[in-house]
Design an enzyme around this catalytic site. Sequence first.
Site, mmCIF file in Angstrom:
data_model
loop_
_atom_site.group_PDB
_atom_site.id
_atom_site.type_symbol
_atom_site.label_atom_id
_atom_site.label_comp_id
_atom_site.label_asym_id
_atom_site.label_seq_id
_atom_site.Cartn_x
_atom_site.Cartn_y
_atom_site.Cartn_z
ATOM 1 N N HIS A 90 0.814 -1.212 0.000
ATOM 2 C CA HIS A 90 0.000 0.000 0.000
ATOM 3 C C HIS A 90 0.851 1.267 0.000
ATOM 4 C CE1 HIS A 90 -4.244 -1.638 0.685
ATOM 5 N NE2 HIS A 90 -3.485 -2.572 0.163
ATOM 6 N N SER A 127 -0.282 -1.066 -6.074
ATOM 7 C CA SER A 127 -0.291 -2.255 -6.938
ATOM 8 C C SER A 127 0.261 -1.953 -8.323
ATOM 9 C CB SER A 127 -1.723 -2.755 -7.098
ATOM 10 O OG SER A 127 -2.256 -3.147 -5.868
ATOM 11 N N LYS A 146 -14.658 -9.079 -6.906
ATOM 12 C CA LYS A 146 -13.847 -9.947 -7.773
ATOM 13 C C LYS A 146 -13.076 -10.975 -6.932
ATOM 14 C CE LYS A 146 -10.779 -9.646 -11.740
ATOM 15 N NZ LYS A 146 -10.246 -8.785 -12.785
ATOM 16 N N ASP A 147 -12.544 -10.524 -5.781
ATOM 17 C CA ASP A 147 -11.825 -11.446 -4.894
ATOM 18 C C ASP A 147 -12.769 -12.520 -4.339
ATOM 19 O OD1 ASP A 147 -9.315 -10.443 -5.202
ATOM 20 O OD2 ASP A 147 -9.295 -9.256 -3.361
ATOM 21 N N GLU A 163 7.291 -33.677 -0.205
ATOM 22 C CA GLU A 163 6.003 -33.274 -0.753
ATOM 23 C C GLU A 163 6.220 -32.607 -2.116
ATOM 24 O OE1 GLU A 163 3.656 -34.886 0.937
ATOM 25 O OE2 GLU A 163 2.517 -33.145 1.618
HETATM 26 C C1 HEM Z 1 1.511 -16.032 2.615
HETATM 27 C C2 HEM Z 1 1.908 -15.663 1.440
HETATM 28 C C3 HEM Z 1 1.522 -14.376 0.768
HETATM 29 C C4 HEM Z 1 0.428 -13.574 0.968
HETATM 30 C C5 HEM Z 1 -0.728 -13.793 1.945
HETATM 31 C C6 HEM Z 1 0.533 -12.470 0.048
HETATM 32 C C7 HEM Z 1 -0.404 -11.455 -0.071
HETATM 33 C C8 HEM Z 1 -0.409 -10.494 -1.061
HETATM 34 C C9 HEM Z 1 -1.525 -9.636 -1.395
HETATM 35 C C10 HEM Z 1 -2.890 -9.639 -0.697
HETATM 36 C C11 HEM Z 1 -1.155 -8.866 -2.436
HETATM 37 C C12 HEM Z 1 -2.034 -7.864 -3.187
HETATM 38 C C13 HEM Z 1 -2.902 -8.609 -4.195
HETATM 39 C C14 HEM Z 1 -2.104 -9.181 -5.337
HETATM 40 O O1 HEM Z 1 -1.316 -8.430 -5.965
HETATM 41 O O2 HEM Z 1 -2.253 -10.387 -5.633
HETATM 42 C C15 HEM Z 1 0.228 -9.177 -2.749
HETATM 43 C C16 HEM Z 1 0.993 -8.566 -3.719
HETATM 44 C C17 HEM Z 1 2.289 -8.912 -4.017
HETATM 45 N N1 HEM Z 1 3.008 -9.999 -3.541
HETATM 46 FE FE1 HEM Z 1 2.361 -11.276 -2.105
HETATM 47 N N2 HEM Z 1 1.696 -12.592 -0.672
HETATM 48 C C18 HEM Z 1 2.333 -13.748 -0.273
HETATM 49 C C19 HEM Z 1 3.502 -14.252 -0.760
HETATM 50 C C20 HEM Z 1 4.317 -13.623 -1.706
HETATM 51 C C21 HEM Z 1 5.550 -14.142 -2.224
HETATM 52 C C22 HEM Z 1 6.157 -15.482 -1.835
HETATM 53 C C23 HEM Z 1 6.037 -13.207 -3.115
HETATM 54 C C24 HEM Z 1 7.298 -13.227 -3.940
HETATM 55 C C25 HEM Z 1 8.362 -13.865 -3.685
HETATM 56 C C26 HEM Z 1 5.089 -12.110 -3.165
HETATM 57 C C27 HEM Z 1 5.223 -10.979 -3.936
HETATM 58 C C28 HEM Z 1 4.241 -10.012 -4.135
HETATM 59 C C29 HEM Z 1 4.353 -8.868 -5.020
HETATM 60 C C30 HEM Z 1 5.570 -8.483 -5.860
HETATM 61 C C31 HEM Z 1 3.131 -8.178 -4.945
HETATM 62 C C32 HEM Z 1 2.725 -6.904 -5.714
HETATM 63 C C33 HEM Z 1 2.025 -7.382 -6.923
HETATM 64 C C34 HEM Z 1 1.525 -6.316 -7.843
HETATM 65 O O3 HEM Z 1 1.016 -5.306 -7.400
HETATM 66 O O4 HEM Z 1 1.681 -6.556 -9.039
HETATM 67 N N3 HEM Z 1 4.059 -12.391 -2.307
HETATM 68 N N4 HEM Z 1 0.653 -10.192 -1.909
#
Ligand code: HEM
Length: 421
Positions: free
Chosen positions: A213, A217, A241-242, A285
């Site tokens: 935030h 995004s 959508k979610d 796994e």
């Molecule tokens: C428990 C695991 C995770 C949760 C709950 C989580 C949650 C979120 C959420 C809610 C968003 C915003 C919605 C979306 O863009 O899909 C987000 C964005 C993002 N996440 Fe995660 N995430 C997790 C793991 C990861 C991992 C493992 C990576 C990369 C190694 C990652 C990288 C990113 C990036 C780069 C964004 C920005 C995406 C964009 O705006 O294009 N996330 N994450």
Amino acid sequence: MDAKTWKNPIIAWVDKRLPIFTMMQHDLVDYPTPRNLNYWWNFGSLAGIVLVIMIATGVVLAMHYTPHTQHAFESVERIMRDVNYGWLLRYLHMNGASMFFIVVYIHMFRGLYYGSYKAPRELLWQIGVIILLAMMATAFMGYVLPWGQMSYWGAKVITNLFSAIPLVGDAIVTWLWGGFAVDNPTLNRFFALHYLLPFLLFALVFLHLVALHTSKSNNPLGIDVKGPQDTIPFTPYYTVKDMFGLGAFLIFYLAFVFFAPNFFGEPDNYIKANPMQTPPHIVPEWYFLPFYAILRAITFDILFIPAKLLGVIAMFAAVLVLLFLPWLDRSAVRSARFRPIYKQVFWLFVADCILLGVVGGHPPEGVWVPLGQAATAFYFAFFLVIMPLLSFIERPRPLPSSISAAVTGKGVGISAHGVAE
Ligand code: HEM
């Protein structure tokens, strides 16, 4: 929204002293979200929901589980047969782990495709990598808890890897085990940590969202938001959508829980751990298989470094290299949509990861050895050679002038930076 504007007097009273409602309004309702997000942007919120499901089912399972080598296996059987809805809790948790990795791997590939790791989202991406490491540790320790054959032998093989570290390796392994074998102290500490780590994960996800935030995004075009015409409020558009995505995901998840609950599992884990009998084929796994293939790909010593140590280094490097991705890829354009060569190499990389998974599931013999080595070489070449090289040799396609211009069909290609010229 200001605290004064809350109509409900209780909400207004609380919010004035602790502005949680203002925060929720700001981050879950008003949050200006790019208007062109596609379904690949559903996977972050899905991952968050799966984390909550895992914690909720895990806490109740822990109420019936006994972390002792003499009782663990039987306590899990009791959960399956005698505890009310114990079978459901366990199957939700077991399959939930696989779902978590499916969702998070898709979430990461989405980031890789659309360049979401690039400035200004480097730290957001890096927190993601730390989340992935914490998830892996949690899943590994959780798998040991039912104390089946694969639990025991998996724990033994993986903890033993640390013995490859020169000088201190054996001492580290003894320290990890809490003794001189994988035994009761090992099971006990794995249980304690398996319970603790998901809460750490929760805190990391919170930081992940603060970073999101702050930098806002990314979107499928990979260009910056230029003004209010490019965004829509998060609620109702993306909450709806979610929710739709969640419905579709639940159908998929519950289909496994109710109709094929052991699909992702290993039959050997329904046999109680027996330190005197090694299973013919020890496999982790499915979500660890690509890394397992990388671990076993190095079959030769290099100078004075033994193959086993090189394998361990390669396996950890396969995750840690992701931390440096924002600086390995220097391309000015984020989204693969406008990067003709990267787009193709990306899909080769996806195929390579799947191939590594297949190789990891087979014994290291015959054709699987050179195949694993070639796939490992490509995995690292993708990050260390192809990414940096493409930054210089690739000619990106022209970017649309803005998100709103693109979605209304008025987008004409302009500069490589997405800035109107
Ligand atoms: C428990 C695991 C995770 C949760 C709950 C989580 C949650 C979120 C959420 C809610 C968003 C915003 C919605 C979306 O863009 O899909 C987000 C964005 C993002 N996440 Fe995660 N995430 C997790 C793991 C990861 C991992 C493992 C990576 C990369 C190694 C990652 C990288 C990113 C990036 C780069 C964004 C920005 C995406 C964009 O705006 O294009 N996330 N994450």
